[in-house]
Enzyme design. Structure first.
Site, mmCIF file in Angstrom:
data_model
loop_
_atom_site.group_PDB
_atom_site.id
_atom_site.type_symbol
_atom_site.label_atom_id
_atom_site.label_comp_id
_atom_site.label_asym_id
_atom_site.label_seq_id
_atom_site.Cartn_x
_atom_site.Cartn_y
_atom_site.Cartn_z
ATOM 1 C CG HIS B 75 -1.532 1.353 1.534
ATOM 2 N ND1 HIS B 75 -2.563 1.886 0.798
ATOM 3 C CD2 HIS B 75 -1.237 2.276 2.484
ATOM 4 C CE1 HIS B 75 -2.880 3.079 1.281
ATOM 5 N NE2 HIS B 75 -2.087 3.344 2.310
ATOM 6 C CG ASP B 104 5.819 17.592 -26.852
ATOM 7 O OD1 ASP B 104 6.020 17.193 -25.692
ATOM 8 O OD2 ASP B 104 5.176 16.933 -27.696
ATOM 9 C CD1 TRP B 140 6.421 3.396 4.204
ATOM 10 C CD2 TRP B 140 7.587 4.321 2.527
ATOM 11 N NE1 TRP B 140 6.765 4.677 4.580
ATOM 12 C CE2 TRP B 140 7.480 5.267 3.578
ATOM 13 C CE3 TRP B 140 8.279 4.687 1.369
ATOM 14 C CZ2 TRP B 140 8.046 6.538 3.497
ATOM 15 C CZ3 TRP B 140 8.837 5.960 1.305
ATOM 16 C CH2 TRP B 140 8.716 6.868 2.360
ATOM 17 C CB SER B 168 10.058 5.762 -14.381
ATOM 18 O OG SER B 168 8.964 6.601 -14.576
ATOM 19 C CB SER B 169 10.933 9.476 -10.651
ATOM 20 O OG SER B 169 10.793 8.274 -10.068
ATOM 21 C CG HIS B 252 12.615 14.954 5.347
ATOM 22 N ND1 HIS B 252 11.497 14.846 6.134
ATOM 23 C CD2 HIS B 252 12.618 16.215 4.882
ATOM 24 C CE1 HIS B 252 10.868 15.992 6.150
ATOM 25 N NE2 HIS B 252 11.532 16.858 5.403
ATOM 26 C CD GLU B 254 9.598 10.137 -2.687
ATOM 27 O OE1 GLU B 254 10.535 10.466 -3.445
ATOM 28 O OE2 GLU B 254 8.460 9.834 -3.070
ATOM 29 C CE1 TYR B 256 8.470 19.879 3.219
ATOM 30 C CE2 TYR B 256 10.036 18.276 4.064
ATOM 31 C CZ TYR B 256 9.101 19.265 4.281
ATOM 32 O OH TYR B 256 8.771 19.613 5.556
ATOM 33 C CB SER B 267 0.655 28.896 -5.404
ATOM 34 O OG SER B 267 1.222 28.417 -4.221
ATOM 35 C CG HIS B 301 12.633 14.543 11.161
ATOM 36 N ND1 HIS B 301 12.499 15.726 10.500
ATOM 37 C CD2 HIS B 301 12.082 13.629 10.340
ATOM 38 C CE1 HIS B 301 11.883 15.532 9.348
ATOM 39 N NE2 HIS B 301 11.627 14.258 9.229
ATOM 40 C CG HIS B 302 12.037 10.106 9.305
ATOM 41 N ND1 HIS B 302 10.684 9.986 9.154
ATOM 42 C CD2 HIS B 302 12.407 11.157 8.530
ATOM 43 C CE1 HIS B 302 10.247 10.917 8.312
ATOM 44 N NE2 HIS B 302 11.274 11.639 7.927
ATOM 45 C CB THR B 327 5.910 24.867 5.915
ATOM 46 O OG1 THR B 327 7.100 24.133 5.636
ATOM 47 C CG2 THR B 327 4.724 24.084 5.413
ATOM 48 C CE LYS B 330 6.168 26.980 -0.553
ATOM 49 N NZ LYS B 330 5.722 27.558 -1.798
ATOM 50 N NE ARG B 449 4.191 3.489 10.816
ATOM 51 C CZ ARG B 449 5.055 4.142 10.037
ATOM 52 N NH1 ARG B 449 6.037 4.851 10.581
ATOM 53 N NH2 ARG B 449 4.962 4.098 8.736
HETATM 54 C C1 HEM Z 1 5.959 21.069 9.323
HETATM 55 C C2 HEM Z 1 6.422 20.151 8.579
HETATM 56 C C3 HEM Z 1 6.743 18.737 9.040
HETATM 57 C C4 HEM Z 1 7.361 18.294 10.162
HETATM 58 C C5 HEM Z 1 7.896 19.147 11.301
HETATM 59 C C6 HEM Z 1 7.426 16.849 10.090
HETATM 60 C C7 HEM Z 1 7.995 16.022 11.038
HETATM 61 C C8 HEM Z 1 7.994 14.639 10.998
HETATM 62 C C9 HEM Z 1 8.632 13.769 11.945
HETATM 63 C C10 HEM Z 1 9.431 14.232 13.158
HETATM 64 C C11 HEM Z 1 8.401 12.480 11.569
HETATM 65 C C12 HEM Z 1 8.922 11.207 12.241
HETATM 66 C C13 HEM Z 1 7.955 10.642 13.203
HETATM 67 C C14 HEM Z 1 8.374 9.295 13.730
HETATM 68 O O1 HEM Z 1 8.579 8.353 12.930
HETATM 69 O O2 HEM Z 1 8.472 9.171 14.966
HETATM 70 C C15 HEM Z 1 7.618 12.527 10.370
HETATM 71 C C16 HEM Z 1 7.163 11.416 9.690
HETATM 72 C C17 HEM Z 1 6.637 11.468 8.418
HETATM 73 N N1 HEM Z 1 6.332 12.622 7.700
HETATM 74 FE FE1 HEM Z 1 6.493 14.523 8.370
HETATM 75 N N2 HEM Z 1 6.838 16.444 8.936
HETATM 76 C C18 HEM Z 1 6.422 17.564 8.260
HETATM 77 C C19 HEM Z 1 5.793 17.602 7.041
HETATM 78 C C20 HEM Z 1 5.594 16.504 6.239
HETATM 79 C C21 HEM Z 1 5.152 16.560 4.876
HETATM 80 C C22 HEM Z 1 4.852 17.836 4.114
HETATM 81 C C23 HEM Z 1 5.082 15.278 4.442
HETATM 82 C C24 HEM Z 1 4.666 14.725 3.096
HETATM 83 C C25 HEM Z 1 4.023 15.323 2.206
HETATM 84 C C26 HEM Z 1 5.455 14.426 5.533
HETATM 85 C C27 HEM Z 1 5.469 13.052 5.460
HETATM 86 C C28 HEM Z 1 5.877 12.226 6.463
HETATM 87 C C29 HEM Z 1 5.879 10.789 6.371
HETATM 88 C C30 HEM Z 1 5.456 9.950 5.156
HETATM 89 C C31 HEM Z 1 6.334 10.304 7.597
HETATM 90 C C32 HEM Z 1 6.434 8.854 8.064
HETATM 91 C C33 HEM Z 1 7.446 8.032 7.422
HETATM 92 C C34 HEM Z 1 7.409 6.615 7.948
HETATM 93 O O3 HEM Z 1 7.931 6.373 9.040
HETATM 94 O O4 HEM Z 1 6.832 5.743 7.270
HETATM 95 N N3 HEM Z 1 5.770 15.201 6.617
HETATM 96 N N4 HEM Z 1 7.380 13.858 10.033
HETATM 97 CU CU LIG Z 2 10.914 13.628 7.437
#
Ligand code: HEM
Ligand SMILES: [Cu+2]
Lengths: 188, 524
Positions: B75, B104, B140, B168-169, B252, B254, B256, B267, B301-302, B327, B330, B449
């Protein structure tokens, strides 16, 4: 073609970043070495220390644990020793293969606190080599080490921990050697 | 230049399957990407339904845990690489040439390839689910040693398919950059570029910077698993924590990659329906660039709970919090654009307003996660799941819906069924919150999770979440219906579909002719 130059640059950048992914591996090790962040001590035989500091005592403790189902039991004869920086110390480890089959042990050391890792020098360690052991075999290993005289003052005690891996499959896969041969070689 | 294009337009379009297989036309390829993305969205969505059905009640009832793990893994992979990213690439293909007055994409043949290898990548990935032992089941994020020591041999298919997706990307990104740099119409200076084009340009650089790192990571997993290397195996001198560093160095940026084009879309749409110029155009460009740059220094931060030293925890905490400043700029600009505007609530605008509110909620939960000591509690719980679904579903996916409704009349020449589209919006809006909002609470209460069972005290919330999930899933079928009906017919629309809209794409007739801007327009 007008796009050719830009295209080449971008392709180069792509390849560069692919190479960078692999460069991260040594970079990571160097970074951790310099900063001592991950507590990995050196796996090479150290030179003997030139000086000994009599006035300081550092406590060094030992722990071991098996990774997953690795069938080994390794225990230090003394769980901790108090040493003077620079002074050589020997510690005995009793190792046992608790399974019935021939297995190869690889011990991976790690030091806590991490920043003390580069101040722990080993002159002899069973972790330097792969250790083939017969089923139920018991062996004695000796660790010979000293603590660097430069060890930062705020470190009063440190822990050397060994993780025990069973690398039998891995070795027979990659080197295509018969385990029996390895064990025989050691007895010889 | 224009000579080549004219010759090209004379040979007539082949019909049937051949047209789509061999097409080098940016509009055809854009359509292919968008339809592919929609298909993947439905397949990935079906997997989410399996997950939610299993979690409807505590205990193990429908699927066995190993299959559950495959569902969460695939998924995630499908939604990230199959739904969101190709949707943005499809929009880029359709809109960027029309927005900058180019005939084009710059590299049309490569464009054909970048699309047509994608279905193969996903066919391989999906096929591996049916092989003995099953498909990838390690999340994933494919952390080693789950993906090396503890995975089955079908992991080779996973690696291969990620390689193809990556290629591809990267090709898509290269095409976008070359197009924007070389094919802008005369007078289209950098600071006149539509924001969708700007955000995509920056996204394309992010893609080129990090997709190769992902390719490197999967390659290392492959060699560790099959060829006896030990990049991530401590027994052989490697380090499993290093996997996480390499993965998140990709991971990370990714996230963005999946949100910057969304910023561009919002916008574009908000000014149209506020009948005002975008507030702070230049600051939007700089904010996008600084988000992209900062995204390279926050990856750990992950990994707060992997045992980093204090200095590392603090650095990554502050760096992460710093990202929320651009952010916030914006969000402020969007709100300021609407402020005292003559707002009307057409469907694209409804999705955009929902985006602004709900994406901001996701940003706030991100900030909570960025606080290191708090993350020790939240990490790997449903709170994280809530966070990234707010930024990705009500963020990225809602922006894609908004874009689809905004440009669908331009693509087809027909207005979509507005009643049905509004129904789709309101059902989605309500159900998506029923689906994801309670996840915050069960997460804070400690529900982990990626586990097919849970403690009894989470039962009520999970039942509500699952109901929200089914409702959201079913609502998306309405979207399919709207798109289908709109492609088949409907009220004819003029070239300028929305009266507040600005940009070159509205100066061509609707539906947009097969070839546009064969002679570049003059931009004043
Ligand atoms: C203010 C902006 C953001 C902050 C401060 C932030 C912070 C964080 C932090 C600290 C985690 C880790 C949490 C953990 O695993 O304990 C996380 C996970 C995640 N964030 Fe954000 N994030 C932000 C914006 C975004 C945006 C814009 C996206 C995507 C469009 C995003 C997608 C994700 C994803 C997919 C994960 C989980 C990844 C995984 O463990 O599978 N975040 N974020
Ligand atoms: Cu991140």
């Amino acid at each position: 073609m007008q796009h050719g130059r830009l295209l080449r640059k971008l392709l180069l950048l792509t390849l560069g970043m692919f190479a960078f992914a692999f460069a991260l591996v040594p970079l990571y090790d160097v970074f951790c070495d310099v900063t001592g962040l991950n507590g990995k001590p050196s796996m090479k035989v150290a030179e003997q220390s030139e000086a000994i500091i009599d006035s300081r005592q550092v406590e060094v403790s030992f722990t071991t644990h098996s990774q997953g189902h690795a069938p080994f039991k390794v225990d230090a004869a003394q769980h901790f020793v108090s040493v003077q920086p620079g002074k050589l110390t020997d510690v005995k480890f009793i190792a046992k293969n608790i399974s019935d089959s021939d297995r190869i042990l690889q011990a991976i050391p790690s030091v806590s606190p991490g920043k003390a890792a580069k101040y722990l020098h080993k002159m002899a360690c069973f972790c330097f080599d792969q250790q083939p052991m017969k089923g139920k075999e018991e062996v004695e290993f000796v660790l010979r080490f000293y603590v660097d005289t430069e060890l930062p003052d705020d470190v009063e005690e440190l822990t050397l921990s060994y993780t025990l891996f069973d690398i039998t499959e891995r070795v027979s896969q990659t080197q295509n050697v018969q385990l029996g041969q390895l064990v025989a070689l050691k007895e010889f | 230049m224009s000579a080549i294009v004219e010759e090209h337009s004379n040979h007539g379009t082949p019909k049937g399957l051949q047209r789509w297989l061999f097409t080098t036309n940016h509009k055809d390829i854009g359509t292919l990407y968008l339809l592919f993305s929609l298909t993947m969205f439905l397949i990935g969505g079906a997997m989410a339904m399996v997950i939610r059905a299993e979690l409807f009640q505590p205990g193990l009832q429908l699927v066995d845990p190993h299959f559950f793990n495959q569902m969460t893994t695939v998924h995630g992979l499908i939604m990230v690489f199959g739904a969101v990213m190709p949707a943005f690439t499809g929009l880029a293909n359709w809109m960027i040439p029309m927005m900058i007055g180019a005939p084009d994409m710059a590299l049309p043949r490569m464009n054909n390839w970048s699309f047509w290898i994608l279905p193969f990548a996903f066919a391989i990935l999906l096929m591996s689910l049916f092989l003995e032992g099953g498909g990838p089941a390690f999340g994933w994020t494919f952390y080693a040693p789950l993906s090396t020591t503890y995975s089955n041999d079908n992991t080779a298919f996973f690696v291969f398919s990620v390689h193809i997706m990556g290629i591809s990307s990267i090709m898509g990104a290269i095409n976008v950059i070359v197009t924007i740099v070389n094919l802008r119409a005369p007078g289209m200076t950098w600071m006149k570029l539509p924001l969708f084009v700007w955000t995509w340009l920056i996204t394309a650089f992010l893609l080129i910077a990090v997709m190769p790192v992902l390719a490197g990571a999967v390659t290392m997993v492959l060699t560790d698993k099959f060829f006896g290397t030990s990049f991530f195996d401590a027994a052989g001198g490697g380090d499993p924590v290093m996997f996480q560093h390499i993965f998140w160095f990709f991971g990370h940026p990714e996230v963005y990659i999946m949100i910057l084009p969304a910023f561009g879309i919002i916008s574009t749409i908000v000014p149209t329906f506020s009948r005002k110029k975008l507030f702070g155009y230049a600051s939007m460009v700089y904010a996008t660039a600084s988000i992209a740059l900062l995204s390279f220094v926050v990856w750990a931060h992950h990994m707060f709970t992997t045992g980093m030293p204090l200095a590392g925890e603090l650095f990554f905490m502050y760096a992460t919090m710093l990202i929320s400043v651009p952010t916030g700029v914006k969000v402020f600009n969007w709100v300021a654009t609407m402020w005292r505007g003559a707002i009307s609530f057409e469907v694209p605008m409804l999705f955009s307003i929902a985006f602004i509110v709900l994406f901001t909620i996701g940003g706030f939960s991100g900030l909570m996660l960025a606080i290191t000591p708090a993350d020790f509690q939240y990490h790997d719980t449903y709170f994280v799941v809530a966070h990234f679904h707010y930024v990705l579903v009500t963020g990225a996916v809602f922006s894609i819906m908004a874009a689809a409704y905004y440009w669908l009349p331009k693509w087809t020449g027909n207005m979509f069924d507005i009643k049905l589209a509004k129904l789709h919006f309101w059902l989605s809006l309500v159900s998506v919150n029923v689906l994801f909002f309670p996840m915050h609470f069960v997460g804070l209460a400690g529900m982990p999770r990626r586990i097919p069972d849970y403690a009894l005290q989470f039962a009520d919330f999970n039942a509500i979440i699952s109901i929200g999930g089914f409702a959201f899933g079913l609502s998306q079928l309405l979207f399919v219906a709207v798109v289908y009906k709109c492609a088949k017919g409907g009220e004819q629309v003029p070239g300028k579909v929305w009266d507040g809209a600005e940009g070159l794409e509205w100066e061509v007739p609707s539906p947009a002719p097969y070839h546009t801007f064969s002679t570049p327009p003059e931009v004043k």
